[in-house]
Design an enzyme around this catalytic site. Structure first.
Site, PDB file in Angstrom:
ATOM      1  CE  LYS A  46      -1.056  -0.526   4.818  1.00 31.29           C
ATOM      2  NZ  LYS A  46      -2.058  -1.057   5.652  1.00 31.29           N
ATOM      3  NE  ARG A  47       6.298   0.367   2.278  1.00 30.62           N
ATOM      4  CZ  ARG A  47       7.572   0.118   1.945  1.00 30.62           C
ATOM      5  NH1 ARG A  47       8.516   1.163   1.828  1.00 30.62           N
ATOM      6  NH2 ARG A  47       7.920  -1.179   1.511  1.00 30.62           N
TER       7      ARG A  47
END
Ligand code: GLU
Length: 422
Positions: free
Chosen positions: A203-204
């Protein structure tokens, strides 16, 4: 009876990799006539995190993935897990160590299995330490709970992410120690999903939750179709097709083991294809949460919007000009157009030509072409200021159908306002 399970740990959202695991389990059982069990592996969670579980269930339901049994909650089966641990201790297969319980791994030999996807996988037992199956606070470890649940639930096929591969040898030893035969269980470890940099999806670096794609205007059948293609492809190579056909073509043996690129562009292309094939009514319904009621738009223009949208989130920018009192004009685009010497006369002459034009697309087209020709401008160039004045953006649905839908009074008012702003 063939039984598979989807066993997510609640993380607050459904990761697309996890959704792919759920889908492959579902495709598998639906293609062979087996049963799917949903088990929530919530042993490491604080209590009462039911909303974390609701979003898994919502996301699965939205994707069209259903299950035949469950949801069962691992946290509610702790007594069963402790009983299995006690049994292992009484048989000398496990022992106490500073309050914790460890499983006794054989000193020699090989633990191996034939993975449907990865082929034969072998681990030397000497490389495995005696691992903890119950913490010193009395809580059973995940690895043990996972095995006990699979045995109790009569699971025949374990289809899950490749990140679980290293746990398998320990789990196989537990299966055998608990008196079952690991030959009765088929393992299939699905390849990892990676991004364009071949990194594990994180999700980064982008959107990883099914919910995020839903909010961005992807539709469930398109996302489900795309997820089915991550690590698998139909033998006839027709990739975009209804789910019943995918079920018919799906074979676990055909899943490949190299990591699968989660390609948002391809997903978007597939989504656009699904949107185009929707009926007017269902497209209007699906687009409603994006703030515009397409059922109020002339049917021909609805079709033009639908054909151009890649996601439902594209709908506002394609149609807001029809609903707004005045369009919001893209300032950078207008600045360029405003500088051109032809813009003012072109807007004036078009206004004049449209004052008495029969109000239909072909006629509006002909009149603007004529105005353009008089000034030595091709149609594209002549359209540009009119489109910006009326619709606010340099791209969008076809101009003349749009003007027809907007009507004479509103069109003329916008042309005059744009002229006055020069
Ligand atoms: N609960 C584990 C996870 O979400 C999966 C375990 C399994 O499928 O065996 O990572």
């Amino acid at each position: 009876m063939i039984r598979a399970r989807f066993a997510p740990s609640p993380t607050g959202y459904l990761h697309v990799g996890s959704a792919r695991t759920a889908l492959f389990n579902w495709l598998f059982v639906r293609s062979v006539g087996g049963r799917l069990v949903l088990r929530i592996e919530d042993t490491d969670q604080a209590r009462n995190q039911h909303e974390l579980i609701d979003n898994i269930i919502d996301a699965l339901t939205w994707l069209g993935i259903d299950w035949d049994e469950g949801p069962f909650f691992q946290s509610e089966r702790a007594d069963r897990h402790r009983a299995a641990i006690a049994e292992l201790v009484s048989q000398g297969r496990a022992y106490e160590d500073e309050g914790a319980i460890r499983f006794r791994v054989p000193d020699a030999g090989v633990t191996a299995w034939d993975d449907v996807i990865r082929g034969r996988v072998e681990f030397e037992n000497v490389n495995l330490e005696d691992f903890v199956i119950q913490r010193s606070d009395g809580s059973p470890m995940f690895l043990l709970a996972n095995v006990v649940d699979d045995l109790d639930m009569g699971i025949t096929h374990i289809i899950r992410g490749e990140d679980m591969v290293n746990n398998v040898p320990k789990q196989l030893l537990l299966v055998d120690a608990l008196g079952a035969s690991h030959d009765d269980i088929t393992y299939a470890h699905l390849p990892l999903l990676v991004d364009e940099g071949r990194r594990k999806l994180s999700k980064r670096f982008g959107d990883v939750a099914v919910e995020q794609y839903r909010e961005k205007g992807y539709v469930a059948p398109a996302l489900a179709n795309y997820l089915a293609l991550l690590g698998w492809g139909p033998p006839d190579e027709v990739e975009i097709r209804p789910m019943p056909e995918i079920i018919e073509q799906f074979r676990l043996e055909d899943v490949n083991k190299s990591s699968a690129f989660f390609d948002v562009q391809k997903l978007t292309h597939i989504n656009g294809t699904y949107l185009r094939e929707m009926s007017r009514e269902s497209f209007a319904e699906a687009a409603r949460p994006w703030g515009y009621d397409l059922s109020q738009v002339p049917p021909a223009l609805q079709d033009l919007v639908r054909i151009r949208a890649h996601t439902l989130a594209d709908v506002p920018s394609l149609i807001d000009w029809l609903f707004l009192e005045q369009p919001e004009i893209d300032p950078a685009a207008w600045e360029k157009i405003a500088k051109l010497p032809d813009t003012a006369p072109l807007l004036e002459e078009t206004t004049a030509a449209y004052e008495d034009a029969p109000w239909e697309a072909a006629e509006l087209h002909a009149r603007l072409a004529e105005v353009g020709e008089r000034r030595g401008l091709k149609l594209g160039k002549a359209q540009a200021p009119v489109r910006l004045a009326v619709m606010g953006r340099p791209v969008g649905p076809p101009l003349f159908e749009s003007l027809e839908a907007l009507g004479r009074e509103r069109t003329l008012a916008r042309l005059r306002k744009a002229r006055a702003s020069l």
